[in-house]
Design a protein around this motif. Sequence first.
Motif, PDB file in Angstrom:
ATOM      1  N   ASP A 163       0.383  -8.215  36.341  1.00 53.45           N
ATOM      2  CA  ASP A 163      -0.651  -9.148  36.815  1.00 53.45           C
ATOM      3  C   ASP A 163      -0.232 -10.607  36.622  1.00 53.45           C
ATOM      4  N   GLY A 164       0.921 -10.803  35.953  1.00 52.19           N
ATOM      5  CA  GLY A 164       1.431 -12.157  35.760  1.00 52.19           C
ATOM      6  C   GLY A 164       0.688 -12.962  34.710  1.00 52.19           C
ATOM      7  N   LYS A 165      -0.284 -12.348  34.055  1.00 48.19           N
ATOM      8  CA  LYS A 165      -1.091 -13.095  33.072  1.00 48.19           C
ATOM      9  C   LYS A 165      -0.991 -12.516  31.675  1.00 48.19           C
ATOM     10  N   ASN A 166      -0.963 -11.195  31.591  1.00 47.04           N
ATOM     11  CA  ASN A 166      -1.006 -10.559  30.271  1.00 47.04           C
ATOM     12  C   ASN A 166       0.382 -10.200  29.753  1.00 47.04           C
ATOM     13  N   PHE A 167       0.438 -10.094  28.416  1.00 45.23           N
ATOM     14  CA  PHE A 167       1.704  -9.795  27.754  1.00 45.23           C
ATOM     15  C   PHE A 167       1.553  -8.573  26.854  1.00 45.23           C
ATOM     16  N   ASP A 168       2.682  -7.976  26.564  1.00 44.99           N
ATOM     17  CA  ASP A 168       2.695  -6.848  25.649  1.00 44.99           C
ATOM     18  C   ASP A 168       3.999  -6.935  24.842  1.00 44.99           C
ATOM     19  N   ILE A 169       4.022  -6.292  23.684  1.00 50.51           N
ATOM     20  CA  ILE A 169       5.267  -6.252  22.904  1.00 50.51           C
ATOM     21  C   ILE A 169       5.573  -4.808  22.552  1.00 50.51           C
ATOM     22  N   PHE A 170       6.814  -4.423  22.759  1.00 48.98           N
ATOM     23  CA  PHE A 170       7.258  -3.059  22.455  1.00 48.98           C
ATOM     24  C   PHE A 170       8.289  -3.136  21.331  1.00 48.98           C
ATOM     25  N   TYR A 171       8.064  -2.340  20.273  1.00 46.66           N
ATOM     26  CA  TYR A 171       9.035  -2.287  19.170  1.00 46.66           C
ATOM     27  C   TYR A 171       9.754  -0.945  19.207  1.00 46.66           C
ATOM     28  N   PRO A 172      11.044  -0.959  19.405  1.00 46.66           N
ATOM     29  CA  PRO A 172      11.774   0.309  19.532  1.00 46.66           C
ATOM     30  C   PRO A 172      12.080   0.935  18.179  1.00 46.66           C
ATOM     31  N   ASP A 173      11.034   1.322  17.435  1.00 42.22           N
ATOM     32  CA  ASP A 173      11.314   1.935  16.126  1.00 42.22           C
ATOM     33  C   ASP A 173      11.610   3.422  16.281  1.00 42.22           C
ATOM     34  N   ARG A 174      10.595   4.194  16.705  1.00 42.52           N
ATOM     35  CA  ARG A 174      10.893   5.612  16.912  1.00 42.52           C
ATOM     36  C   ARG A 174      11.418   5.851  18.322  1.00 42.52           C
ATOM     37  N   GLU A 175      10.735   5.239  19.267  1.00 41.82           N
ATOM     38  CA  GLU A 175      11.125   5.386  20.667  1.00 41.82           C
ATOM     39  C   GLU A 175      12.289   4.435  20.953  1.00 41.82           C
ATOM     40  N   LYS A 176      13.426   4.972  21.367  1.00 41.35           N
ATOM     41  CA  LYS A 176      14.604   4.109  21.532  1.00 41.35           C
ATOM     42  C   LYS A 176      14.897   3.741  22.978  1.00 41.35           C
ATOM     43  N   THR A 177      14.151   4.339  23.906  1.00 40.34           N
ATOM     44  CA  THR A 177      14.414   4.060  25.313  1.00 40.34           C
ATOM     45  C   THR A 177      13.254   3.272  25.900  1.00 40.34           C
ATOM     46  N   PHE A 178      13.585   2.217  26.617  1.00 43.80           N
ATOM     47  CA  PHE A 178      12.543   1.401  27.226  1.00 43.80           C
ATOM     48  C   PHE A 178      12.684   1.473  28.744  1.00 43.80           C
ATOM     49  N   GLU A 179      11.599   1.837  29.429  1.00 46.04           N
ATOM     50  CA  GLU A 179      11.645   1.971  30.892  1.00 46.04           C
ATOM     51  C   GLU A 179      11.210   0.679  31.562  1.00 46.04           C
ATOM     52  N   LEU A 180      12.018   0.233  32.507  1.00 46.77           N
ATOM     53  CA  LEU A 180      11.716  -1.017  33.201  1.00 46.77           C
ATOM     54  C   LEU A 180      10.840  -0.754  34.422  1.00 46.77           C
ATOM     55  N   ASP A 181       9.935  -1.688  34.685  1.00 44.02           N
ATOM     56  CA  ASP A 181       9.046  -1.603  35.844  1.00 44.02           C
ATOM     57  C   ASP A 181       9.345  -2.833  36.712  1.00 44.02           C
ATOM     58  N   GLU A 182       9.646  -2.605  37.977  1.00 45.26           N
ATOM     59  CA  GLU A 182      10.024  -3.710  38.875  1.00 45.26           C
ATOM     60  C   GLU A 182       9.005  -4.841  38.921  1.00 45.26           C
ATOM     61  N   ARG A 183       7.738  -4.515  38.655  1.00 44.99           N
ATOM     62  CA  ARG A 183       6.690  -5.535  38.774  1.00 44.99           C
ATOM     63  C   ARG A 183       6.551  -6.378  37.504  1.00 44.99           C
ATOM     64  N   GLU A 184       7.255  -5.965  36.440  1.00 48.59           N
ATOM     65  CA  GLU A 184       7.134  -6.693  35.169  1.00 48.59           C
ATOM     66  C   GLU A 184       8.395  -7.516  34.890  1.00 48.59           C
ATOM     67  N   ARG A 185       8.270  -8.440  33.927  1.00 48.27           N
ATOM     68  CA  ARG A 185       9.443  -9.204  33.487  1.00 48.27           C
ATOM     69  C   ARG A 185       9.579  -9.045  31.972  1.00 48.27           C
ATOM     70  N   TYR A 186      10.815  -9.243  31.473  1.00 49.50           N
ATOM     71  CA  TYR A 186      11.070  -8.908  30.069  1.00 49.50           C
ATOM     72  C   TYR A 186      11.939  -9.934  29.342  1.00 49.50           C
ATOM     73  N   ILE A 187      11.597 -10.170  28.083  1.00 49.89           N
ATOM     74  CA  ILE A 187      12.526 -10.842  27.166  1.00 49.89           C
ATOM     75  C   ILE A 187      12.865  -9.787  26.123  1.00 49.89           C
TER      76      ILE A 187
END
Length: 252
Positions: A163-187
Amino acid sequence: MRIAVISDIHANLQALEAVLKDISKQKVEKILCLGDIVGYNANPSECLALVRSKASNIIAGNHDYAIVGKTDITEFNDHAREAVRWTTEKLDISEKKFLSSLPLTMTIDDVFIAHGTPKEPEKWRYMMFVNEIGLNEQFRAFSKQICFVGHTHVPAVYIKKSDGKNFDIFYPDREKTFELDERERYIVNIGSVGQPRDSDNRSCYVVLDKNMKKIFYRRVEYNIKKAAGSILASSMKAEIAEKLASRLFIIL
Ligand code: ZN
């Protein structure tokens, strides 16, 4: 296309060798290095040579610039300052010239890289202090979908939602794979090869698989005793060696 991204090696040769061995099995086309090749551990020259021979692109970290006087070290903690002094004596002129020549940011194969933050990378801010640095501002500082950073030694993915407005944070502690979504952006903070601080003392780096649209966080065991032994044999403080084996979350 698969790319490996490494950062914050901090002159830890045992960790770097273990990570490069793991990378050799990952079928990557290239290796990017986000800086802080030196500082804290006892093998700066060996690590510099190895990174230069293996990485296709390298940018500067605050420790790399500190060695050549391009960063003010008054804000460094005591151990970091001591490591800067020790490393400055160890490196020769050509090694220093190389560190001094490193750029602060780069765009390669459609990804943006910076050591600390995409916005004002020369200020060496920490992504973990999201309230201070402003996530929106950080995302505005680059145009690609993905920016890779290091610096905090703590892996995390900052997500700008579709939506271009909201943010989320993912911590790869147990889950080691992160799936990318074309509609999102990432640091994407890729963690540290040579001095992890996120309560897992194994080396950390990532593999980006563009076709699969995934980022794999890799954790690699290395000989901590040997790396710590090299620090103890140097004139640097024992506390720097003790940090390596720590399974505590360490802030800076
Ligand atoms: Zn670092």
